[in-house]
Design a protein around this motif. Structure first.
Motif, PDB file in Angstrom:
ATOM      1  N   TRP A   1       0.836  -1.209   0.000  1.00 42.22           N
ATOM      2  CA  TRP A   1       0.000   0.000   0.000  1.00 42.22           C
ATOM      3  C   TRP A   1       0.865   1.251   0.000  1.00 42.22           C
ATOM      4  N   GLY A   2       2.024   1.172   0.631  1.00 45.79           N
ATOM      5  CA  GLY A   2       2.952   2.301   0.560  1.00 45.79           C
ATOM      6  C   GLY A   2       3.450   2.520  -0.857  1.00 45.79           C
ATOM      7  N   SER A   3       3.738   1.421  -1.573  1.00 46.16           N
ATOM      8  CA  SER A   3       4.181   1.529  -2.969  1.00 46.16           C
ATOM      9  C   SER A   3       3.105   2.164  -3.834  1.00 46.16           C
ATOM     10  N   VAL A   4       1.865   1.741  -3.624  1.00 45.69           N
ATOM     11  CA  VAL A   4       0.753   2.313  -4.390  1.00 45.69           C
ATOM     12  C   VAL A   4       0.657   3.809  -4.144  1.00 45.69           C
ATOM     13  N   GLY A   5       0.743   4.207  -2.878  1.00 46.03           N
ATOM     14  CA  GLY A   5       0.661   5.624  -2.551  1.00 46.03           C
ATOM     15  C   GLY A   5       1.789   6.433  -3.172  1.00 46.03           C
ATOM     16  N   VAL A   6       3.010   5.896  -3.123  1.00 43.40           N
ATOM     17  CA  VAL A   6       4.158   6.603  -3.698  1.00 43.40           C
ATOM     18  C   VAL A   6       3.996   6.770  -5.209  1.00 43.40           C
ATOM     19  N   ILE A   7       3.564   5.707  -5.881  1.00 40.42           N
ATOM     20  CA  ILE A   7       3.408   5.767  -7.341  1.00 40.42           C
ATOM     21  C   ILE A   7       2.337   6.776  -7.730  1.00 40.42           C
ATOM     22  N   LEU A   8       1.167   6.703  -7.071  1.00 42.31           N
ATOM     23  CA  LEU A   8       0.065   7.594  -7.435  1.00 42.31           C
ATOM     24  C   LEU A   8       0.382   9.051  -7.099  1.00 42.31           C
ATOM     25  N   LEU A   9       0.876   9.282  -5.890  1.00 45.02           N
ATOM     26  CA  LEU A   9       1.150  10.661  -5.478  1.00 45.02           C
ATOM     27  C   LEU A   9       2.320  11.262  -6.256  1.00 45.02           C
ATOM     28  N   SER A  10       3.346  10.455  -6.517  1.00 48.17           N
ATOM     29  CA  SER A  10       4.481  10.963  -7.292  1.00 48.17           C
ATOM     30  C   SER A  10       4.075  11.273  -8.723  1.00 48.17           C
ATOM     31  N   THR A  11       3.272  10.388  -9.308  1.00 44.30           N
ATOM     32  CA  THR A  11       2.798  10.620 -10.675  1.00 44.30           C
ATOM     33  C   THR A  11       1.963  11.887 -10.744  1.00 44.30           C
ATOM     34  N   ALA A  12       1.083  12.068  -9.754  1.00 41.13           N
ATOM     35  CA  ALA A  12       0.242  13.272  -9.730  1.00 41.13           C
ATOM     36  C   ALA A  12       1.090  14.531  -9.531  1.00 41.13           C
ATOM     37  N   PHE A  13       2.053  14.471  -8.634  1.00 37.19           N
ATOM     38  CA  PHE A  13       2.919  15.634  -8.374  1.00 37.19           C
ATOM     39  C   PHE A  13       3.673  16.050  -9.629  1.00 37.19           C
ATOM     40  N   LEU A  14       4.289  15.072 -10.307  1.00 37.41           N
ATOM     41  CA  LEU A  14       5.079  15.378 -11.497  1.00 37.41           C
ATOM     42  C   LEU A  14       4.199  15.835 -12.658  1.00 37.41           C
ATOM     43  N   ALA A  15       2.960  15.315 -12.711  1.00 32.64           N
ATOM     44  CA  ALA A  15       2.051  15.749 -13.769  1.00 32.64           C
ATOM     45  C   ALA A  15       1.613  17.195 -13.570  1.00 32.64           C
ATOM     46  N   VAL A  16       1.450  17.599 -12.309  1.00 33.39           N
ATOM     47  CA  VAL A  16       0.990  18.958 -12.013  1.00 33.39           C
ATOM     48  C   VAL A  16       2.139  19.965 -12.057  1.00 33.39           C
ATOM     49  N   PHE A  17       3.272  19.613 -11.442  1.00 32.95           N
ATOM     50  CA  PHE A  17       4.360  20.579 -11.282  1.00 32.95           C
ATOM     51  C   PHE A  17       5.499  20.396 -12.286  1.00 32.95           C
ATOM     52  N   GLY A  18       5.495  19.264 -13.014  1.00 33.14           N
ATOM     53  CA  GLY A  18       6.520  19.056 -14.026  1.00 33.14           C
ATOM     54  C   GLY A  18       7.660  18.182 -13.545  1.00 33.14           C
ATOM     55  N   MET A  19       8.289  17.456 -14.476  1.00 35.23           N
ATOM     56  CA  MET A  19       9.376  16.540 -14.134  1.00 35.23           C
ATOM     57  C   MET A  19      10.569  17.267 -13.526  1.00 35.23           C
ATOM     58  N   GLU A  20      10.760  18.536 -13.899  1.00 36.65           N
ATOM     59  CA  GLU A  20      11.918  19.270 -13.401  1.00 36.65           C
ATOM     60  C   GLU A  20      11.848  19.542 -11.898  1.00 36.65           C
ATOM     61  N   ARG A  21      10.675  19.293 -11.289  1.00 33.88           N
ATOM     62  CA  ARG A  21      10.525  19.525  -9.844  1.00 33.88           C
ATOM     63  C   ARG A  21      10.828  18.271  -9.011  1.00 33.88           C
ATOM     64  N   TRP A  22      11.439  17.250  -9.622  1.00 32.01           N
ATOM     65  CA  TRP A  22      11.676  16.006  -8.902  1.00 32.01           C
ATOM     66  C   TRP A  22      12.516  16.179  -7.632  1.00 32.01           C
ATOM     67  N   PRO A  23      13.492  17.120  -7.559  1.00 31.77           N
ATOM     68  CA  PRO A  23      14.215  17.262  -6.280  1.00 31.77           C
ATOM     69  C   PRO A  23      13.308  17.654  -5.119  1.00 31.77           C
ATOM     70  N   ILE A  24      12.296  18.469  -5.404  1.00 33.95           N
ATOM     71  CA  ILE A  24      11.346  18.861  -4.354  1.00 33.95           C
ATOM     72  C   ILE A  24      10.562  17.636  -3.885  1.00 33.95           C
ATOM     73  N   LEU A  25      10.143  16.790  -4.846  1.00 35.43           N
ATOM     74  CA  LEU A  25       9.413  15.574  -4.502  1.00 35.43           C
ATOM     75  C   LEU A  25      10.256  14.663  -3.627  1.00 35.43           C
ATOM     76  N   ALA A  26      11.543  14.535  -3.959  1.00 33.67           N
ATOM     77  CA  ALA A  26      12.431  13.692  -3.157  1.00 33.67           C
ATOM     78  C   ALA A  26      12.531  14.206  -1.721  1.00 33.67           C
ATOM     79  N   CYS A  27      12.597  15.516  -1.557  1.00 36.78           N
ATOM     80  CA  CYS A  27      12.665  16.097  -0.212  1.00 36.78           C
ATOM     81  C   CYS A  27      11.374  15.860   0.565  1.00 36.78           C
ATOM     82  N   ILE A  28      10.242  15.901  -0.129  1.00 41.85           N
ATOM     83  CA  ILE A  28       8.960  15.645   0.531  1.00 41.85           C
ATOM     84  C   ILE A  28       8.900  14.214   1.053  1.00 41.85           C
ATOM     85  N   TRP A  29       9.328  13.250   0.206  1.00 40.35           N
ATOM     86  CA  TRP A  29       9.282  11.854   0.629  1.00 40.35           C
ATOM     87  C   TRP A  29      10.290  11.572   1.747  1.00 40.35           C
TER      88      TRP A  29
END
Length: 310
Positions: free
Chosen positions: A64-92
């Motif tokens: 269930w953690g994997s599902v959450g990471v995949i869905l939330l990460s996909t949504a984050f990158l779709a909204v804010f763009g792939m170039e924001r991946w360092p911010i996503l890494a800091c959030i996780w």
């Protein structure tokens, strides 16, 4: 901060991006390995009536953690763009920080009580221990191979985008694996664990064959997804069977089993990738080669079922 500034900041921390990925992977792999070694003995030491069911339920939260990471990460990158991946890494990164405080207050009981646990040398003298290691290698290989290649398979077989491929492949795979572990966690007291693992191994073999040989892409993808259900019980089931067969195994047993599972998680994807690359990038040929892991797993469960620790 725009995308260029984000990438510039990331590059300033460690100019060699590949070296940064390797360093990060080694650190979080060591951390996750320690968590595996610690959490499973903690649950095993708790006074539950049906520990194999509880162990399966525990490992379902990984799914269930994997599902959450995949869905939330996909949504984050779709909204804010792939170039924001360092911010996503800091959030996780907040999650392991939170778990640090959990472990500071979590009591850890001894698995063997007043009796001294077996040493690694003593474990290595037990034939049943080696069977358990082989079983764990095959469990890790069967699970991680399909999980890691599912996205690429969805993209190549069905022509899906990266985002949709992640959801149709690894996300659905994790959902099915979580369902399997939750199911056994709820009804495990009514089910023979070894029989369930043999049935799961057989289903896993069928799924690999479907992914490799089915004539239609949708059936290939179905084999990948259903494989998640088939591998769900393998990792926690192996831990439960081994700990019951070797009751004095202690933390050393859990550590070596986790190491074997991680080895399988490395060997399996490598074998599939190697065969794929040497057959003209034919991923179906790689999946067919992966059938060896569930086949050996089934044989190992039969052997483990017939033996006891000496």
């Amino acid at each position: 901060m725009n995308g260029n500034e984000t990438n510039t900041t990331a590059a300033a921390v460690l100019p060699n991006t590949y070296a940064g990925i390797l360093l990060s992977a080694m650190i979080y792999a060591a951390g996750s390995g320690l968590i595996e070694v610690l959490v499973s003995p903690i649950v095993e030491a708790c006074p539950f009536d049906n520990k194999d069911s509880v162990m399966s339920l525990l490992h379902s939260f990984y799914c269930w953690g994997s599902v959450g990471v995949i869905l939330l990460s996909t949504a984050f990158l779709a909204v804010f763009g792939m170039e924001r991946w360092p911010i996503l890494a800091c959030i996780w990164a907040v999650l392991p920080l939170y778990n640090t405080f959990n472990f500071l207050s979590c009591p850890i009981e001894s698995l063997t009580g007043s009796e001294e646990g077996l040493t690694i040398r003593q474990l290595c003298r037990l034939p049943i221990f080696w069977i358990s290691l082989v079983l764990m290698v095959c469990a890790g290989a069967s699970e991680i191979s399909m999980a890691q290649w599912a996205s690429a398979y969805a993209e190549s077989a069905l022509g899906l985008s990266k985002s949709i491929g992640d959801i149709a492949g690894p996300c659905l795979f994790a959902v099915m694996m979580g369902i399997s572990r939750t199911f056994y966690g709820k009804y495990g007291e009514k089910i023979d664990l070894t029989k369930f693992m043999i049935a799961s191994g057989t289903l896993c073999l069928i799924c690999y064959l479907a992914a490799a040989l089915a004539p239609y892409p949708l059936l290939n993808l179905t084999g990948c997804v259903v494989c998640g259900f088939s591998v769900g019980i393998m990792w926690p089931g192996t831990i439960s069977i081994s700990s019951s067969k070797i009751p004095l195994g202690g933390t050393a047993l859990f550590a070596l089993l986790a190491m074997a599972g991680d080895m399988g998680g490395s060997i399996g994807p490598f074998v599939i990738g190697f065969v794929t690359q040497n057959t003209g990038d034919d991923l179906k040929a790689g999946m067919l080669a992966g059938c060896i892991f569930p086949a050996v797993l089934i044989l190992s469960v039969f052997l483990l079922r017939q033996r006891n620790a000496e």
